[in-house]
Design an enzyme around this catalytic site. Structure first.
Site, PDB file in Angstrom:
ATOM      1  N   ASP A  51       2.961  -4.497   8.030  1.00 51.97           N
ATOM      2  CA  ASP A  51       1.649  -3.489   7.802  1.00 51.97           C
ATOM      3  C   ASP A  51       0.541  -4.556   8.081  1.00 51.97           C
ATOM      4  O   ASP A  51       0.327  -5.415   7.178  1.00 51.97           O
ATOM      5  CB  ASP A  51       1.775  -2.912   6.285  1.00 51.97           C
ATOM      6  CG  ASP A  51       0.509  -2.437   6.132  1.00 51.97           C
ATOM      7  OD1 ASP A  51      -0.427  -2.382   6.855  1.00 51.97           O
ATOM      8  OD2 ASP A  51       0.452  -1.636   4.998  1.00 51.97           O
ATOM      9  N   LYS A  92     -10.604  -0.088  10.546  1.00 53.80           N
ATOM     10  CA  LYS A  92     -11.005  -1.286   9.547  1.00 53.80           C
ATOM     11  C   LYS A  92     -11.384  -2.270  10.492  1.00 53.80           C
ATOM     12  O   LYS A  92     -11.534  -3.578  10.037  1.00 53.80           O
ATOM     13  CB  LYS A  92      -9.751  -1.701   9.000  1.00 53.80           C
ATOM     14  CG  LYS A  92      -9.324  -0.772   7.852  1.00 53.80           C
ATOM     15  CD  LYS A  92      -8.120  -1.105   7.248  1.00 53.80           C
ATOM     16  CE  LYS A  92      -7.658  -0.022   6.383  1.00 53.80           C
ATOM     17  NZ  LYS A  92      -7.962   0.513   5.054  1.00 53.80           N
ATOM     18  N   CYS A 113      -4.626   2.574  -3.591  1.00 61.35           N
ATOM     19  CA  CYS A 113      -3.391   2.871  -3.062  1.00 61.35           C
ATOM     20  C   CYS A 113      -2.513   1.821  -3.270  1.00 61.35           C
ATOM     21  O   CYS A 113      -1.561   1.526  -2.436  1.00 61.35           O
ATOM     22  CB  CYS A 113      -3.415   3.284  -1.440  1.00 61.35           C
ATOM     23  SG  CYS A 113      -4.725   4.819  -0.971  1.00 61.35           S
ATOM     24  N   HIS A 145       1.004  -1.175  -0.061  1.00 60.22           N
ATOM     25  CA  HIS A 145      -0.045  -0.203   0.048  1.00 60.22           C
ATOM     26  C   HIS A 145       0.911   1.230   0.032  1.00 60.22           C
ATOM     27  O   HIS A 145       2.014   1.097   0.362  1.00 60.22           O
ATOM     28  CB  HIS A 145      -0.927  -0.137   1.050  1.00 60.22           C
ATOM     29  CG  HIS A 145      -1.873   0.952   1.539  1.00 60.22           C
ATOM     30  ND1 HIS A 145      -1.656   2.289   1.653  1.00 60.22           N
ATOM     31  CD2 HIS A 145      -3.210   0.990   1.309  1.00 60.22           C
ATOM     32  CE1 HIS A 145      -2.840   3.345   1.901  1.00 60.22           C
ATOM     33  NE2 HIS A 145      -3.869   2.182   1.402  1.00 60.22           N
ATOM     34  N   GLN A 163      -4.679  -4.777   7.032  1.00 60.36           N
ATOM     35  CA  GLN A 163      -5.780  -5.892   6.816  1.00 60.36           C
ATOM     36  C   GLN A 163      -5.660  -7.010   7.271  1.00 60.36           C
ATOM     37  O   GLN A 163      -6.624  -7.871   6.723  1.00 60.36           O
ATOM     38  CB  GLN A 163      -5.591  -6.021   5.044  1.00 60.36           C
ATOM     39  CG  GLN A 163      -5.737  -4.571   4.070  1.00 60.36           C
ATOM     40  CD  GLN A 163      -7.077  -4.196   4.078  1.00 60.36           C
ATOM     41  OE1 GLN A 163      -8.121  -4.970   4.467  1.00 60.36           O
ATOM     42  NE2 GLN A 163      -7.315  -2.946   3.658  1.00 60.36           N
TER      43      GLN A 163
END
Ligand code: PMP
Length: 412
Positions: free
Chosen positions: A203, A229, A367, A126, A206
């Site tokens: 990261d 999220k 992104c 991302h 998600q």
């Protein structure tokens, strides 16, 4: 074998008032969860309850409300740290994944990167896990390298391993791709980084909402994620980092809250994690995130993952039967982020047509512009599921796609 869902989704849906909405006269079908999830009433109640009853500034006050606000904020830190298997003092509240990664790139990178050092990323990052590294590379003379993808759009681990060398100082990789849905073997990647004496940042934007994440099992050095999220408020997220590293790193921003002593000729810093939390923190959002984490934990991350796996299987079975449906990314080893092309209908047109049916999906580059270039497209359509989605909503998506095709008079 497709798992059986043990979640009571009918009951769960009652926790999310927004899911009762009608959009353009149709029941809302919310399939844009990878961009942001909806919020259960308990989270909204926690935020409003805090502001209606206990708000004051934190940490410095001697009065009752300040004590209550400080207790709530620090208790949120403990709950959120525990959620990802970290220790409380290693959890820095930030505005989200983006700020967490900027913090590491600017603070750790600024202090440690030298000309010729290498930062290894992947083609599926991302922009949040790419641009901060570009900025610090430009300042320090470090070089970015990128691990490629296999033909079926998984991370090419051999390529990644080959690109880790004596100059690699940081390997920064997404746990789950927000376009392809693939789950990367972050423990294995961390081990490869550590063998070469490099650090590993994951990261988790998600992953944290969907998988039972344990940073001690992964073994990574930094883990970044966002509250919005995972049923929490916008404007709050976290950076987990190994204590020794956080202690060595210089502050990211200066101001109140992050100091130990301020003189005219210099200052000393508060202990971690406060060293990285300059200014009045977003206390209400932290309280909301605590409520979100408690909500998800009560339902069970394994149960949530199982439900999503089942829905994803069902969705892929139905969607791949459609003429002209083209999935980006592999069928297996993935979560419920489904990026696709549908005939020659542009992703933006598709999203607009589906919206007219009350179905919310996302269209664009997500992104992920370098990944889009690699895939040879400017945009994909993306449907993404969460704990409150149902089989009927997948059926509605399929019907919506068929209606779009009809509107376009078939494909060229
Ligand atoms: N990384 C990934 C993989 C993401 O999906 C996102 C959000 N789309 C981010 C980072 C950035 O998260 P935020 O905007 O909440 O900081």
């Amino acid at each position: 074998m497709t798992p059986i869902s043990t979640l009571d989704v009918t009951k769960i849906r009652q926790d999310f008032p927004i899911l009762q909405r009608k959009i353009h006269g149709h029941p809302l079908v919310y399939l844009d969860n990878a961009a942001s999830s909806q919020k259960p009433a308990v989270v909204v109640a926690a935020v409003s309850g805090y502001f209606l009853n206990s708000h004051a500034n934190v940490h410095r006050g001697a009065h009752q409300l300040s004590v209550e606000a400080t207790d709530a904020y620090e208790s949120a830190r403990a709950v959120v740290a525990d959620f990802i298997g970290g220790r409380t003092k290693e959890l820095v509240f930030t505005r989200g994944t983006t700020e967490s990664i900027n913090l590491v790139a600017a603070s750790w990178g600024g202090a440690n990167l030298r000309e010729g050092d290498e930062i290894l990323l992947t083609l599926m990052e991302h922009h949040s896990n790419l641009v901060p590294w570009q900025l610090i590379a430009a300042r320090t003379g470090a070089r970015l390298r990128f691990a490629g993808l296999t033909a079926d759009a998984r991370l090419d681990l051999e390529d990644l391993a080959a690109k880790i060398g004596p100059r690699t100082r940081m390997v920064a990789v997404t746990h789950v791709s927000n376009t392809l849905g693939v789950v990367n073997p972050v423990a294995e990647i961390t081990a490869l980084a550590h063998e070469a004496g490099a650090l590993c940042l994951v990261d988790g934007a998600q992953a944290a909402p969907h998988l039972d994440v344990d940073v001690s099992e992964i073994g990574c050095d930094f883990y970044a994620f966002s509250g919005h999220k995972m049923c929490g408020p916008t404007g709050i997220g976290a950076l987990w980092g190994r204590k020794e590293l956080l202690e060595e790193m210089p502050p990211y921003q200066g101001g109140g809250e992050m100091i130990s002593e301020v003189r005219l000729d210099g200052s000393s810093w508060a202990a971690v994690p406060h060293k990285f939390e300059a200014g009045t923190p977003s206390v209400g959002d932290a309280v909301g995130l605590r409520a979100a984490v408690r909500y998800l934990t009560r339902l069970g991350l394994d149960e949530i993952h199982q439900h999503e796996t089942m829905l994803t299987e069902y969705a892929l079975d139905r969607l791949t039967e459609l003429d002209g449906f083209d999935l980006f990314g592999p069928r297996t080893g993935r979560v419920g982020v489904i990026s696709f092309r549908y005939g020659d209908i542009h992703a933006h047109d598709l999203a607009t047509i589906l919206d007219a049916h009350g179905i919310a999906i996302r269209a664009g580059h997500h992104c992920n512009q370098p990944l889009m270039n690699h895939l040879g497209v400017d945009a994909t359509a993306r449907a993404s599921v969460y704990l409150y989605n149902t089989h009927e909503e997948i059926d509605a998506l399929v019907e919506g796609l068929l209606a779009a095709r009809k509107l376009f008079g078939g494909f060229a």
